[in-house]
Design a protein around this motif. Sequence first.
Motif, PDB file in Angstrom:
ATOM      1  N   ALA A  37       0.908  -1.165  -0.013  1.00  0.00           N
ATOM      2  CA  ALA A  37       0.179   0.060  -0.364  1.00  0.00           C
ATOM      3  C   ALA A  37       0.961   1.091  -0.446  1.00  0.00           C
ATOM      4  CB  ALA A  37      -1.120   0.013   1.478  1.00  0.00           C
ATOM      5  N   TYR A  38       0.385   2.058  -0.602  1.00  0.00           N
ATOM      6  CA  TYR A  38       1.092   3.394  -0.480  1.00  0.00           C
ATOM      7  C   TYR A  38       0.119   5.070  -0.904  1.00  0.00           C
ATOM      8  CZ  TYR A  38       1.950   3.305  -6.212  1.00  0.00           C
ATOM      9  OH  TYR A  38       1.348   2.751  -7.465  1.00  0.00           O
ATOM     10  N   PHE A  39       0.922   5.993  -1.268  1.00  0.00           N
ATOM     11  CA  PHE A  39      -0.124   7.205  -1.320  1.00  0.00           C
ATOM     12  C   PHE A  39       0.998   7.895  -2.261  1.00  0.00           C
ATOM     13  CE2 PHE A  39      -0.870   6.119   2.814  1.00  0.00           C
ATOM     14  CZ  PHE A  39      -1.903   6.137   3.102  1.00  0.00           C
ATOM     15  N   SER A  40       0.200   8.321  -3.419  1.00  0.00           N
ATOM     16  CA  SER A  40       0.734   9.733  -4.485  1.00  0.00           C
ATOM     17  C   SER A  40      -0.166  10.477  -4.277  1.00  0.00           C
ATOM     18  CB  SER A  40       0.807   8.331  -6.121  1.00  0.00           C
ATOM     19  OG  SER A  40       0.856   9.729  -6.357  1.00  0.00           O
ATOM     20  N   VAL A  41       0.654  11.961  -2.971  1.00  0.00           N
ATOM     21  CA  VAL A  41       0.186  12.935  -3.054  1.00  0.00           C
ATOM     22  C   VAL A  41       0.169  13.369  -4.484  1.00  0.00           C
ATOM     23  CG1 VAL A  41       0.058  15.267  -2.782  1.00  0.00           C
ATOM     24  CG2 VAL A  41       0.959  12.766  -1.505  1.00  0.00           C
ATOM     25  N   VAL A  42      -0.999  14.363  -5.391  1.00  0.00           N
ATOM     26  CA  VAL A  42      -0.686  14.930  -6.889  1.00  0.00           C
ATOM     27  C   VAL A  42      -1.633  16.203  -6.047  1.00  0.00           C
ATOM     28  CG1 VAL A  42      -3.575  13.959  -6.905  1.00  0.00           C
ATOM     29  CG2 VAL A  42      -1.313  15.161  -9.338  1.00  0.00           C
ATOM     30  N   LEU A  43      -0.647  17.073  -6.580  1.00  0.00           N
ATOM     31  CA  LEU A  43      -1.477  18.916  -6.264  1.00  0.00           C
ATOM     32  C   LEU A  43      -2.218  19.133  -7.559  1.00  0.00           C
ATOM     33  CD1 LEU A  43       2.769  20.773  -5.406  1.00  0.00           C
ATOM     34  CD2 LEU A  43       1.104  18.987  -3.880  1.00  0.00           C
ATOM     35  N   LYS A  48       0.065  13.308 -12.983  1.00  0.00           N
ATOM     36  CA  LYS A  48       0.811  12.380 -13.031  1.00  0.00           C
ATOM     37  C   LYS A  48       0.619  11.239 -14.384  1.00  0.00           C
ATOM     38  CE  LYS A  48       3.090  12.343  -8.466  1.00  0.00           C
ATOM     39  NZ  LYS A  48       3.218  12.406  -6.915  1.00  0.00           N
ATOM     40  N   ALA A  61      -7.761   4.730  -4.142  1.00  0.00           N
ATOM     41  CA  ALA A  61      -9.262   5.355  -3.310  1.00  0.00           C
ATOM     42  C   ALA A  61      -8.980   6.752  -3.640  1.00  0.00           C
ATOM     43  CB  ALA A  61      -9.814   4.470  -2.094  1.00  0.00           C
ATOM     44  N   PRO A  63      -8.919   9.506  -0.454  1.00  0.00           N
ATOM     45  CA  PRO A  63      -9.469   9.718   1.086  1.00  0.00           C
ATOM     46  C   PRO A  63      -9.124  11.334   0.898  1.00  0.00           C
ATOM     47  CG  PRO A  63      -7.607   9.059   0.790  1.00  0.00           C
ATOM     48  CD  PRO A  63      -7.511   9.073  -0.214  1.00  0.00           C
ATOM     49  N   SER A  64      -8.793  12.190   0.547  1.00  0.00           N
ATOM     50  CA  SER A  64      -8.982  13.553   0.334  1.00  0.00           C
ATOM     51  C   SER A  64      -8.473  14.390  -0.749  1.00  0.00           C
ATOM     52  CB  SER A  64      -7.452  13.939   1.552  1.00  0.00           C
ATOM     53  OG  SER A  64      -7.588  15.151   2.059  1.00  0.00           O
ATOM     54  N   ILE A 116      -4.847  13.304  -2.997  1.00  0.00           N
ATOM     55  CA  ILE A 116      -4.442  12.639  -1.941  1.00  0.00           C
ATOM     56  C   ILE A 116      -4.968  10.437  -2.910  1.00  0.00           C
ATOM     57  CG2 ILE A 116      -3.493  10.794  -0.530  1.00  0.00           C
ATOM     58  CD1 ILE A 116      -2.682  13.069   0.530  1.00  0.00           C
ATOM     59  N   VAL A 118      -4.117   6.661  -2.472  1.00  0.00           N
ATOM     60  CA  VAL A 118      -3.880   5.316  -2.815  1.00  0.00           C
ATOM     61  C   VAL A 118      -4.194   4.253  -3.399  1.00  0.00           C
ATOM     62  CG1 VAL A 118      -5.950   4.809  -1.005  1.00  0.00           C
ATOM     63  CG2 VAL A 118      -3.590   4.041  -0.299  1.00  0.00           C
ATOM     64  N   ILE A 120      -3.741  -0.583  -3.359  1.00  0.00           N
ATOM     65  CA  ILE A 120      -3.936  -1.085  -2.570  1.00  0.00           C
ATOM     66  C   ILE A 120      -3.180  -1.615  -3.832  1.00  0.00           C
ATOM     67  CG2 ILE A 120      -4.379  -3.055  -1.068  1.00  0.00           C
ATOM     68  CD1 ILE A 120      -4.571  -0.374   0.280  1.00  0.00           C
TER      69      ILE A 120
ATOM     70  N   LYS B  17       5.471  16.901  -8.611  1.00  0.00           N
ATOM     71  CA  LYS B  17       4.165  16.751  -8.928  1.00  0.00           C
ATOM     72  C   LYS B  17       3.233  16.494  -7.544  1.00  0.00           C
ATOM     73  CE  LYS B  17       4.006  16.344 -13.436  1.00  0.00           C
ATOM     74  NZ  LYS B  17       3.990  14.968 -14.890  1.00  0.00           N
ATOM     75  N   GLY B  18       4.114  16.321  -6.833  1.00  0.00           N
ATOM     76  CA  GLY B  18       3.265  15.983  -5.311  1.00  0.00           C
ATOM     77  C   GLY B  18       4.411  14.677  -4.968  1.00  0.00           C
ATOM     78  N   ALA B  19       4.706  14.358  -3.588  1.00  0.00           N
ATOM     79  CA  ALA B  19       4.688  13.511  -3.036  1.00  0.00           C
ATOM     80  C   ALA B  19       5.007  11.720  -3.136  1.00  0.00           C
ATOM     81  CB  ALA B  19       5.671  13.261  -2.038  1.00  0.00           C
ATOM     82  N   VAL B  20       5.501  10.753  -3.150  1.00  0.00           N
ATOM     83  CA  VAL B  20       5.191   9.289  -3.318  1.00  0.00           C
ATOM     84  C   VAL B  20       5.689   8.719  -1.427  1.00  0.00           C
ATOM     85  CG1 VAL B  20       5.038   6.710  -3.443  1.00  0.00           C
ATOM     86  CG2 VAL B  20       4.819   8.701  -5.318  1.00  0.00           C
ATOM     87  N   LEU B  21       4.214   8.410  -1.001  1.00  0.00           N
ATOM     88  CA  LEU B  21       4.962   7.792   0.611  1.00  0.00           C
ATOM     89  C   LEU B  21       3.963   6.999   0.871  1.00  0.00           C
ATOM     90  CD1 LEU B  21       2.180  10.646   2.041  1.00  0.00           C
ATOM     91  CD2 LEU B  21       4.016  10.735   1.614  1.00  0.00           C
ATOM     92  N   HIS B  22       5.151   6.319   1.234  1.00  0.00           N
ATOM     93  CA  HIS B  22       5.125   4.727   1.269  1.00  0.00           C
ATOM     94  C   HIS B  22       4.236   4.325   2.776  1.00  0.00           C
ATOM     95  CE1 HIS B  22       9.319   2.806  -0.438  1.00  0.00           C
ATOM     96  NE2 HIS B  22       8.210   4.016  -1.370  1.00  0.00           N
ATOM     97  N   CYS B  23       3.945   3.291   2.563  1.00  0.00           N
ATOM     98  CA  CYS B  23       2.718   2.616   3.782  1.00  0.00           C
ATOM     99  C   CYS B  23       3.101   1.494   4.021  1.00  0.00           C
ATOM    100  CB  CYS B  23       0.992   2.918   3.390  1.00  0.00           C
ATOM    101  SG  CYS B  23       0.615   2.333   4.581  1.00  0.00           S
ATOM    102  N   LEU B  24       3.083   0.145   3.593  1.00  0.00           N
ATOM    103  CA  LEU B  24       3.516  -1.152   3.999  1.00  0.00           C
ATOM    104  C   LEU B  24       3.295  -1.438   3.043  1.00  0.00           C
ATOM    105  CD1 LEU B  24       2.672  -2.996   6.911  1.00  0.00           C
ATOM    106  CD2 LEU B  24       0.575  -3.309   5.922  1.00  0.00           C
ATOM    107  N   PHE B  39     -10.422   4.094   6.195  1.00  0.00           N
ATOM    108  CA  PHE B  39      -9.263   5.832   6.359  1.00  0.00           C
ATOM    109  C   PHE B  39     -10.496   5.916   7.462  1.00  0.00           C
ATOM    110  CE2 PHE B  39      -8.847   5.596   1.817  1.00  0.00           C
ATOM    111  CZ  PHE B  39      -7.986   5.225   1.514  1.00  0.00           C
TER     112      PHE B  39
END
Lengths: 142, 142
Positions: A37-43, A48, A61, A63-64, A116, A118, A120, B17-24, B39
């Motif tokens: 699981a990881y997140f990709s923030v996009v301004l 992207k 998905a 969430p924000s 944000i 996510v 999976i 363009k926005g960070a990639v954030l590791h999770c699990l 969430f």
Amino acid sequence: MTDMVSLTKLRRIATPKGAVLHCLKATDAGFAGFGEAYFSVVLAAETKGWKKHNRMTLNLAVPSGAVRFVVRASKPPHGIVVDAVLSPDSDETYQRLTVPPGFWVAFRGVGAGESIVVNIASIPHDPQEADVLDLSAFPIPD
Amino acid sequence: MTDMVSLTKLRRIATPKGAVLHCLKATDAGFAGFGEAYFSVVLAAETKGWKKHNRMTLNLAVPSGAVRFVVRASKPPHGIVVDAVLSPDSDETYQRLTVPPGFWVAFRGVGAGESIVVNIASIPHDPQEADVLDLSAFPIPD
């Protein structure tokens, strides 16, 4: 497990302290295994892509914020399979996007500030299994 | 798999363009199986808890906002095991909190507006496996 791109409406459970938002259960039709699981923030207004995973199934998905996803077929003429905005702001837009291997994906921040995403992902990150093309390779309709 | 509460620093990969954030990852020490991802939004200054899961391992991360987690032992005097703020705003605070079954957990929004907690839960939601106590049952230190 599936070989189709799909959108699935997800439950939002409102509470006075903040909502609980469903994302993905192991028993859901789109689930294809858990690798990471990881997140990709996009301004806002940034896009992207294009990226095509050749082994990973994505379960996405938001969430924000709000994010527009465009998914294209791998074969010419690379027709648009999905063009949808995901956001937690309404029951209509709070959806999961499932993308099996072999589709081109791009996504754009269409909320204010940071949105944000996510993922999976069915397998852990492996740069060898993904193809990348410049954003200019395919148009994103207005 | 683990029977210890633990905090694990996670990678943040900045991009324009926005960070990639590791999770699990499935290969991480704290991974205890995938049952469900969901969430929990928490508004500023609101506190959710206390809840104790008896079968679920929680893997918690905060991709947006800032959230203070307080974890207490199940047995009197219910000593505090973790009291930490998670947020994606710095390498120091971008951490995953792993909580195996049998600990009391509460969390408070300490960012502006909405903060987002993701739980990569080892089993799907099952109200029968969790105990709930009123927030006033245990103090949260200032």
